[in-house]
Design an enzyme around this catalytic site. Structure first.
Site, PDB file in Angstrom:
ATOM      1  CD  GLU A 222      -0.163   1.012   3.378  1.00  0.00           C
ATOM      2  OE1 GLU A 222      -0.276   2.114   2.814  1.00  0.00           O
ATOM      3  OE2 GLU A 222       0.039   0.895   4.598  1.00  0.00           O
TER       4      GLU A 222
ATOM      5  CE  LYS B  26      -5.882   7.473   5.551  1.00  0.00           C
ATOM      6  NZ  LYS B  26      -6.014   7.773   6.995  1.00  0.00           N
TER       7      LYS B  26
ATOM      8  CE  LYS C 129      -2.254   2.778  10.611  1.00  0.00           C
ATOM      9  NZ  LYS C 129      -2.819   1.750   9.692  1.00  0.00           N
TER      10      LYS C 129
ATOM     11  CB  SER D 284     -10.689   1.059   9.281  1.00  0.00           C
ATOM     12  OG  SER D 284      -9.980   0.906   8.061  1.00  0.00           O
ATOM     13  CB  ALA D 285     -13.275   1.088   4.333  1.00  0.00           C
ATOM     14  CG  ASP D 286      -7.966  -0.698   6.267  1.00  0.00           C
ATOM     15  OD1 ASP D 286      -8.251  -0.058   5.235  1.00  0.00           O
ATOM     16  OD2 ASP D 286      -6.975  -0.445   6.978  1.00  0.00           O
TER      17      ASP D 286
ATOM     18  CB  VAL E  60      -5.167  -1.795   4.368  1.00  0.00           C
ATOM     19  CG1 VAL E  60      -5.515  -3.287   4.332  1.00  0.00           C
ATOM     20  CG2 VAL E  60      -3.786  -1.600   4.994  1.00  0.00           C
TER      21      VAL E  60
END
Length: 318
Positions: free
Chosen positions: A31, A92, A165, A146-148, A112
């Site tokens: 990424e 981003k 994180k 998060s969309a991750d 990601v």
């Protein structure tokens, strides 16, 4: 009726990545948000190039992904990586932002989520990053998640990371991954890493010790029709922070006015910058070290997985 106008291809897979994919050679996606938004210059550029070098050292082909000149590009050149590392107007780009970013013509660094989506479209199975996104603290009321997590659940990609994180709500992040049927597998650990730290106090049900073991697990996972999977690789011990150090830093940073005023996509970069300042740069050192270590681990697993696939396609004469 006037004929429809043709448009240039939005997704571009560059050499040597395209050639490697065509022959079944191992490839690792990388990424680019860490380049534009995660680390300061010149550490961002040095780390990005070190990650590519780590993948190559293990015998795989690195594929850094980003958005440049109207195209989602798989396999950025060193000059393009430097462009993302030094430009001041880099978007981003999460999964939902890929098309708007490409159409805008502005440079974009993929998270990601976006990288997993693009890697899966390209046929890349391994992705290396630092730490995935997850449920933010207070996410049970703010719904800041998060969309991750969702994208990993629906993209057939293995994400090698040092957990999520540490600024996030780690227990709830694991709960959401479980709900989304995303396995979290420890690489040489039975505890979910906390990004800069090797320990979180959160146990993992499954772990593997060697790249070959991870490759066999991935092959079985995808043979069952499953999608994403998280491979949790602890930060290198020499650079890792202790749980006490991380908790102390976080308590101070989360109470700061700078972080309190951030919202949306600005929250994580702001917290990371404050953590780096307060720790005297130790979090940056840990981040750079774990990124290279994860790229190396992903390279090893990609090579092992490629060997398994090749062996499975070989027919015995007779």
């Amino acid at each position: 009726m006037a004929p429809a106008k043709s448009t240039p291809a939005t997704l571009e897979i560059r050499e040597p990545v395209a050639g490697a994919l065509a022959t079944g050679a191992p490839v690792v996606a990388l990424e680019s948000t860490v380049i534009a938004h995660g680390l300061p210059h010149p550490l961002n550029l040095e780390t990005a190039l070190a990650m590519e070098a780590a993948v190559r050292t293990e015998g795989a082909v690195p594929a850094t992904i980003g958005v440049l000149d109207g195209r989602v590009t798989v396999g950025l050149s060193p000059a393009e990586i430097e462009r993302l590392a030094t430009a001041d107007n880099v978007l981003k780009v999460s999964a939902r932002d890929l098309a708007p970013a490409a159409v805008s013509g502005r440079p974009g660094a993929t998270t990601v989520a976006a990288t997993a989506l693009v890697a899966a479209r390209a046929g890349i199975r391994l992705l290396a990053t630092g730490g995935i996104g997850g449920v933010h603290r207070g996410g049970e009321t703010s719904l800041d998640i998060s969309a991750d997590l969702l994208e990993v659940s629906r993209s057939a990609v293995a994400v090698v990371c040092s957990g999520a994180k540490a600024i996030l709500d780690l227990p709830r992040t694991l709960e959401v991954l479980e709900t989304l049927a995303v396995p979290v597998i420890g690489l040489g650990t039975s505890e979910f890493p906390a990004f800069w730290g090797r320990e979180s106090g959160l146990s993992l049900e499954h772990c593997v010790e060697q790249p070959a073991d991870a490759a066999r697990l991935l092959a079985a996972h995808w043979a069952l029709g499953m999608h994403g999977i998280v491979l949790a690789n602890p930060a290198p011990e020499a650079h890792a922070l202790t749980r006490v150090e991380i908790d102390t830093l976080l308590e101070a940073v989360l109470d700061s006015e700078s972080v309190a005023g951030a919202s949306g996509k600005a929250v994580t970069p702001r917290i990371l910058a404050e953590m780096a300042a307060l720790s005297g740069g130790r979090t940056l050192e840990a981040n750079a070290a774990l990124l290279s270590a994860n790229a190396r681990a992903a390279g090893k697993i990609a090579v092992a997985l490629s060997g398994l696939v090749s062996a499975a396609t070989v027919t015995t004469p007779g």
